[in-house]
Design a protein around this motif. Structure first.
Motif, short mmCIF file in Angstrom:
data_model
loop_
_atom_site.label_atom_id
_atom_site.label_comp_id
_atom_site.label_asym_id
_atom_site.label_seq_id
_atom_site.Cartn_x
_atom_site.Cartn_y
_atom_site.Cartn_z
N LEU A 1 0.81 -1.09 -0.08
CA LEU A 1 0.02 -0.02 -0.02
C LEU A 1 1.04 1.09 0.13
O LEU A 1 1.89 1.37 0.56
N LEU A 2 0.44 2.07 -0.82
CA LEU A 2 1.24 3.53 -0.79
C LEU A 2 0.26 4.65 -0.42
O LEU A 2 -0.66 4.78 -0.60
N TYR A 3 0.73 5.46 0.59
CA TYR A 3 0.19 6.52 1.15
C TYR A 3 1.03 7.95 0.46
O TYR A 3 2.21 7.95 0.81
N PHE A 4 0.19 8.69 0.16
CA PHE A 4 0.83 10.02 -0.39
C PHE A 4 0.42 11.15 0.33
O PHE A 4 -0.82 11.53 0.73
N ASN A 5 1.37 11.80 1.20
CA ASN A 5 0.84 12.87 1.94
C ASN A 5 0.87 14.07 1.03
O ASN A 5 1.57 15.09 0.95
N LYS A 6 -0.44 14.14 0.49
CA LYS A 6 -0.78 15.09 -0.42
C LYS A 6 -0.80 16.43 0.01
O LYS A 6 -0.51 17.64 -0.39
N ASP A 7 -1.37 16.67 1.47
CA ASP A 7 -1.32 18.02 2.05
C ASP A 7 0.04 18.61 2.17
O ASP A 7 0.15 19.70 2.31
N GLY A 8 0.77 17.54 2.73
CA GLY A 8 2.29 18.05 2.99
C GLY A 8 2.94 18.44 1.69
O GLY A 8 3.41 19.44 1.91
N CYS B 1 4.80 22.71 -2.07
CA CYS B 1 4.86 23.53 -3.14
C CYS B 1 4.36 24.85 -3.01
O CYS B 1 4.95 25.77 -3.68
N LYS B 2 3.29 25.27 -2.18
CA LYS B 2 3.08 26.73 -2.01
C LYS B 2 4.12 27.46 -1.50
O LYS B 2 4.34 28.41 -1.88
N GLU B 3 4.94 26.85 -0.46
CA GLU B 3 5.91 27.59 0.14
C GLU B 3 7.05 27.83 -0.61
O GLU B 3 7.81 28.80 -0.68
#
Length: 211
Positions: free
Chosen positions: A78-85, A90-92
């Motif tokens: 299983l792969l978890y993508f820390n999309k929020d992080g 990217c924003k910073e």
């Protein structure tokens, strides 16, 4: 983006890049599918020449790639993508380079010229301030004239790699924390003394008529 992905390994979780290294796999040969009702978690499959689209299609991708997986293929993990992080990163990152570019064109150009991908002038001031703070903790005084002027100018000119400077800055930060921990400087400034000193300085200035 791969740095923000993690996989289930044994009874724990490890970074995706470590997992790929352990398996000696390429991300381009991996395939992902969504798992219904579970946010940002994917089933990961692996196989060469199966037409999988990889975990991401190119280095500037902002989304994970999904593949068509044959029913007989075995899920690997299983792969978890820390999309929020990743979105915050990217924003910073964008905000930082917008700030560098628009704050001072000459400074931005210097950053581009030295090719180290960091704001060299800002880094120089980081070292200057860390060292001055360390002197305050150890010597109880402010030394404006810097004994390592040449080193600071070399930082400003982008002579050093960012990773190396960051390591040195972390060492200085640790020394600073320890120095203030052992310092007998008061926790708070003497406001009465400061106010009296400011009053006396203004009086002298007015008495001399700003000459």
């Amino acid at each position: 983006m791969l740095s923000f992905c993690y996989v289930n390994e044994g009874q724990g979780v490890i970074p995706l890049l470590d997992y790929l290294n352990l398996k000696n796999w390429k991300q381009e040969d991996c395939g992902l599918i969504n798992i219904p009702h579970i946010k940002d978690i994917y089933a990961l499959f692996y196989g060469k020449q199966l037409g999988y689209k990889g975990i991401m299609q190119h280095e500037h991708s902002n989304e994970l790639s999904l593949s068509s997986i044959p029913k007989e293929e075995k899920q690997q993990t299983l792969l978890y993508f820390n999309k929020d992080g990743y979105s915050s990163y990217c924003k910073e990152y964008k905000e930082y380079w917008d700030w560098v570019k628009h704050r001072n064109e000459a400074r931005y150009q210097n950053t581009q010229n030295h090719g180290k991908n960091y704001d060299a002038k800002n880094m120089m001031h980081t070292f200057r301030l860390l060292e001055m703070a360390l002197e305050i903790a150890r010597e109880k005084q402010i030394n404006v004239q810097r004994p390592n002027r040449e080193f600071l100018l070399e930082i400003k000119n982008g002579k050093f790699e960012y990773k190396k400077l960051l390591e040195q800055a972390n060492i200085l930060q640790a020394q600073l924390d320890e120095a203030f921990k052992n310092s007998d400087l008061p926790e708070h400034p003497d406001l009465n003394y400061i106010n009296q000193l400011a009053y006396e300085l203004r009086e002298d200035l007015y008495r001399e008529g700003f000459h």
